[in-house]
Scaffold this motif. Structure first.
Motif, PDB file in Angstrom:
ATOM      1  N   LEU A 130       0.836  -1.181   0.000  1.00 22.67           N
ATOM      2  CA  LEU A 130       0.000   0.000   0.000  1.00 22.67           C
ATOM      3  C   LEU A 130       0.880   1.244   0.000  1.00 22.67           C
ATOM      4  CD1 LEU A 130      -2.652  -1.005   2.675  1.00 22.67           C
ATOM      5  CD2 LEU A 130      -2.924  -1.029   0.196  1.00 22.67           C
ATOM      6  N   LEU A 131       0.477   2.224  -0.770  1.00 19.84           N
ATOM      7  CA  LEU A 131       1.168   3.514  -0.795  1.00 19.84           C
ATOM      8  C   LEU A 131       0.150   4.571  -0.428  1.00 19.84           C
ATOM      9  CD1 LEU A 131       3.497   5.485  -1.611  1.00 19.84           C
ATOM     10  CD2 LEU A 131       2.538   5.439  -3.909  1.00 19.84           C
ATOM     11  N   PHE A 132       0.518   5.430   0.503  1.00 15.31           N
ATOM     12  CA  PHE A 132      -0.345   6.568   0.707  1.00 15.31           C
ATOM     13  C   PHE A 132       0.484   7.807   0.916  1.00 15.31           C
ATOM     14  CE2 PHE A 132       0.615   6.454   5.072  1.00 15.31           C
ATOM     15  CZ  PHE A 132      -0.095   7.412   5.785  1.00 15.31           C
ATOM     16  N   LYS A 133      -0.129   8.936   0.832  1.00 18.44           N
ATOM     17  CA  LYS A 133       0.553  10.185   0.737  1.00 18.44           C
ATOM     18  C   LYS A 133       0.204  11.080   1.905  1.00 18.44           C
ATOM     19  CE  LYS A 133       2.144  13.756  -0.730  1.00 18.44           C
ATOM     20  NZ  LYS A 133       1.631  14.092   0.545  1.00 18.44           N
ATOM     21  N   LEU A 134       1.235  11.615   2.552  1.00 19.25           N
ATOM     22  CA  LEU A 134       1.048  12.581   3.625  1.00 19.25           C
ATOM     23  C   LEU A 134       1.513  13.947   3.132  1.00 19.25           C
ATOM     24  CD1 LEU A 134       2.624  10.633   6.603  1.00 19.25           C
ATOM     25  CD2 LEU A 134       0.200  11.034   6.234  1.00 19.25           C
ATOM     26  N   THR A 135       0.797  14.959   3.500  1.00 16.05           N
ATOM     27  CA  THR A 135       1.236  16.293   3.118  1.00 16.05           C
ATOM     28  C   THR A 135       0.902  17.275   4.225  1.00 16.05           C
ATOM     29  OG1 THR A 135       1.143  17.985   1.380  1.00 16.05           O
ATOM     30  CG2 THR A 135      -0.931  16.901   1.960  1.00 16.05           C
ATOM     31  N   ASN A 157      -6.785   6.429  -9.844  1.00 17.06           N
ATOM     32  CA  ASN A 157      -5.499   5.733  -9.945  1.00 17.06           C
ATOM     33  C   ASN A 157      -4.394   6.425  -9.155  1.00 17.06           C
ATOM     34  OD1 ASN A 157      -6.620   3.825 -11.832  1.00 17.06           O
ATOM     35  ND2 ASN A 157      -6.413   5.400 -13.423  1.00 17.06           N
ATOM     36  N   SER A 158      -4.764   7.127  -8.101  1.00 12.91           N
ATOM     37  CA  SER A 158      -3.770   7.763  -7.234  1.00 12.91           C
ATOM     38  C   SER A 158      -3.911   7.191  -5.832  1.00 12.91           C
ATOM     39  CB  SER A 158      -3.975   9.280  -7.189  1.00 12.91           C
ATOM     40  OG  SER A 158      -5.193   9.606  -6.545  1.00 12.91           O
ATOM     41  N   PRO A 159      -2.855   7.249  -5.017  1.00 12.44           N
ATOM     42  CA  PRO A 159      -2.946   6.742  -3.638  1.00 12.44           C
ATOM     43  C   PRO A 159      -3.821   7.654  -2.796  1.00 12.44           C
ATOM     44  CG  PRO A 159      -0.866   7.865  -3.968  1.00 12.44           C
ATOM     45  CD  PRO A 159      -1.514   7.789  -5.318  1.00 12.44           C
ATOM     46  N   PRO A 160      -4.271   7.186  -1.650  1.00 13.79           N
ATOM     47  CA  PRO A 160      -5.001   8.074  -0.734  1.00 13.79           C
ATOM     48  C   PRO A 160      -4.096   9.201  -0.239  1.00 13.79           C
ATOM     49  CG  PRO A 160      -5.280   5.761  -0.122  1.00 13.79           C
ATOM     50  CD  PRO A 160      -4.204   5.801  -1.148  1.00 13.79           C
ATOM     51  N   PHE A 161      -4.675  10.366  -0.032  1.00 10.14           N
ATOM     52  CA  PHE A 161      -3.944  11.531   0.466  1.00 10.14           C
ATOM     53  C   PHE A 161      -4.481  11.914   1.839  1.00 10.14           C
ATOM     54  CE2 PHE A 161      -2.846  11.672  -3.888  1.00 10.14           C
ATOM     55  CZ  PHE A 161      -1.835  12.586  -4.101  1.00 10.14           C
ATOM     56  N   ILE A 162      -3.583  12.130   2.792  1.00 10.77           N
ATOM     57  CA  ILE A 162      -3.965  12.539   4.140  1.00 10.77           C
ATOM     58  C   ILE A 162      -3.155  13.779   4.520  1.00 10.77           C
ATOM     59  CG2 ILE A 162      -4.095  11.902   6.574  1.00 10.77           C
ATOM     60  CD1 ILE A 162      -4.222   8.999   5.762  1.00 10.77           C
ATOM     61  N   ILE A 221      -8.682  15.171  -0.836  1.00 11.01           N
ATOM     62  CA  ILE A 221      -7.699  15.012   0.231  1.00 11.01           C
ATOM     63  C   ILE A 221      -8.428  14.893   1.569  1.00 11.01           C
ATOM     64  CG2 ILE A 221      -5.841  16.157   1.514  1.00 11.01           C
ATOM     65  CD1 ILE A 221      -4.752  17.220  -1.038  1.00 11.01           C
ATOM     66  N   ASP A 222      -7.960  13.986   2.400  1.00 11.31           N
ATOM     67  CA  ASP A 222      -8.555  13.739   3.710  1.00 11.31           C
ATOM     68  C   ASP A 222      -7.961  14.717   4.731  1.00 11.31           C
ATOM     69  OD1 ASP A 222      -9.503  12.800   6.108  1.00 11.31           O
ATOM     70  OD2 ASP A 222      -8.682  10.780   5.902  1.00 11.31           O
ATOM     71  N   PHE A 223      -8.782  15.641   5.219  1.00 10.19           N
ATOM     72  CA  PHE A 223      -8.351  16.626   6.217  1.00 10.19           C
ATOM     73  C   PHE A 223      -8.894  16.291   7.604  1.00 10.19           C
ATOM     74  CE2 PHE A 223      -8.162  18.971   2.208  1.00 10.19           C
ATOM     75  CZ  PHE A 223      -6.932  19.625   2.299  1.00 10.19           C
ATOM     76  N   SER A 224      -9.380  15.078   7.797  1.00 11.69           N
ATOM     77  CA  SER A 224     -10.093  14.737   9.027  1.00 11.69           C
ATOM     78  C   SER A 224      -9.199  14.730  10.274  1.00 11.69           C
ATOM     79  CB  SER A 224     -10.777  13.374   8.883  1.00 11.69           C
ATOM     80  OG  SER A 224      -9.818  12.342   8.695  1.00 11.69           O
ATOM     81  N   LEU A 225      -7.871  14.631  10.101  1.00 11.69           N
ATOM     82  CA  LEU A 225      -6.975  14.624  11.255  1.00 11.69           C
ATOM     83  C   LEU A 225      -6.687  16.032  11.790  1.00 11.69           C
ATOM     84  CD1 LEU A 225      -4.335  11.928  10.225  1.00 11.69           C
ATOM     85  CD2 LEU A 225      -6.313  11.668  11.720  1.00 11.69           C
ATOM     86  N   ILE A 226      -7.093  17.053  11.058  1.00 10.85           N
ATOM     87  CA  ILE A 226      -6.861  18.431  11.488  1.00 10.85           C
ATOM     88  C   ILE A 226      -7.978  18.839  12.428  1.00 10.85           C
ATOM     89  CG2 ILE A 226      -6.358  20.767  10.752  1.00 10.85           C
ATOM     90  CD1 ILE A 226      -4.472  18.571   9.678  1.00 10.85           C
ATOM     91  N   GLU A 227      -7.628  19.269  13.632  1.00  8.44           N
ATOM     92  CA  GLU A 227      -8.617  19.475  14.686  1.00  8.44           C
ATOM     93  C   GLU A 227      -9.331  20.814  14.612  1.00  8.44           C
ATOM     94  OE1 GLU A 227      -6.592  18.848  18.344  1.00  8.44           O
ATOM     95  OE2 GLU A 227      -6.349  16.678  18.042  1.00  8.44           O
ATOM     96  N   THR A 228      -8.705  21.835  14.042  1.00  4.90           N
ATOM     97  CA  THR A 228      -9.331  23.165  14.015  1.00  4.90           C
ATOM     98  C   THR A 228      -9.338  23.720  12.599  1.00  4.90           C
ATOM     99  OG1 THR A 228      -7.227  24.290  14.475  1.00  4.90           O
ATOM    100  CG2 THR A 228      -8.590  23.644  16.369  1.00  4.90           C
TER     101      THR A 228
END
Length: 215
Positions: free
Chosen positions: A2-7, A52-57, A87-94
């Motif tokens: 699995l490949l995923f992307k953090l930014t 066709n792209s990895p998940p982005f978090i 893009i998944d922004f769910s980890l950002i609290e504010t």
């Protein structure tokens, strides 16, 4: 694997991430959101597909050195969600940037501690291959905390500052697992014993294989 992307959450970092790892040009469809809408941030760029792209978090721990300088302050998350729908922004609290202060600059020690917290968070991920798009200052201070048990030239390689848009590949090894079955570690093969040597160092007689930039 699995490949995923953090930014991290500055506009140009997000644009770089989707430009490198995105799925190409986007056309309107109901089964996939765009990674980036057209002309995001007045960039003049076309929309980018999430197909066709990895998940982005998006992860706030790996943001740039913050405080005082307006360029190190992020926009509201609600603005980014409009520009980067897939893009998944769910980890950002504010929604607003509560970490950035106009009159207080994060210290180097605080930045390093945040970087180590981010590295510990990486260990919780199940993915084997993870691409991290962030800022050179964050990487420099974080990686400086590693490699103290390596050959000095390897330590120097690890701690070199990143050039603009430079890509490096690193293997992260849990030293407590060096005697474990290789299949249980995130490393393709046996981990060499002894002092780590730089990739261009001559091998001594009777020495085993050498590894490069293992943290």
């Amino acid at each position: 694997m699995l490949l995923f992307k953090l930014t991290f959450l500055l506009l140009w970092t997000l644009q770089t991430a989707v430009g490198v790892f995105g799925g190409g040009g986007y056309t309107d469809r109901t089964d996939a959101l765009p990674l980036m809408v057209a002309n995001a941030g007045n960039s003049g760029q076309a929309a980018i597909s999430s197909l066709n792209s990895p998940p982005f978090i998006a992860v706030e721990l790996c943001r740039e050195h913050f405080g005082v300088h307006p360029c190190d302050k992020r926009q509201n998350i609600s603005d980014y969600q409009f520009l980067f729908p897939a893009i998944d922004f769910s980890l950002i609290e504010t929604d607003e940037d509560e970490m950035w202060k106009a009159n207080v600059r994060e210290t180097t020690e605080e930045l390093t501690a945040r970087g180590l917290k981010f590295m510990n968070w990486l260990w919780t991920r199940k993915e084997k291959e993870i691409a991290i798009v962030t800022h050179s200052g964050f990487l420099f201070h974080t990686l400086n905390a590693f490699g103290n048990d390596c050959h000095p030239l390897v330590k120097k390689e690890i701690c070199n500052r990143f050039a603009n848009c430079e890509l490096r590949s690193m293997v992260i090894v849990d030293r407590s697992m060096t005697e474990s079955d290789p299949a249980t570690t995130n490393y393709p093969g046996k981990i060499p014993r002894g002092l780590d040597l730089p990739s261009d160092a001559p091998e001594e007689d009777g020495g085993g294989p050498k590894t490069n930039s293992v943290i």
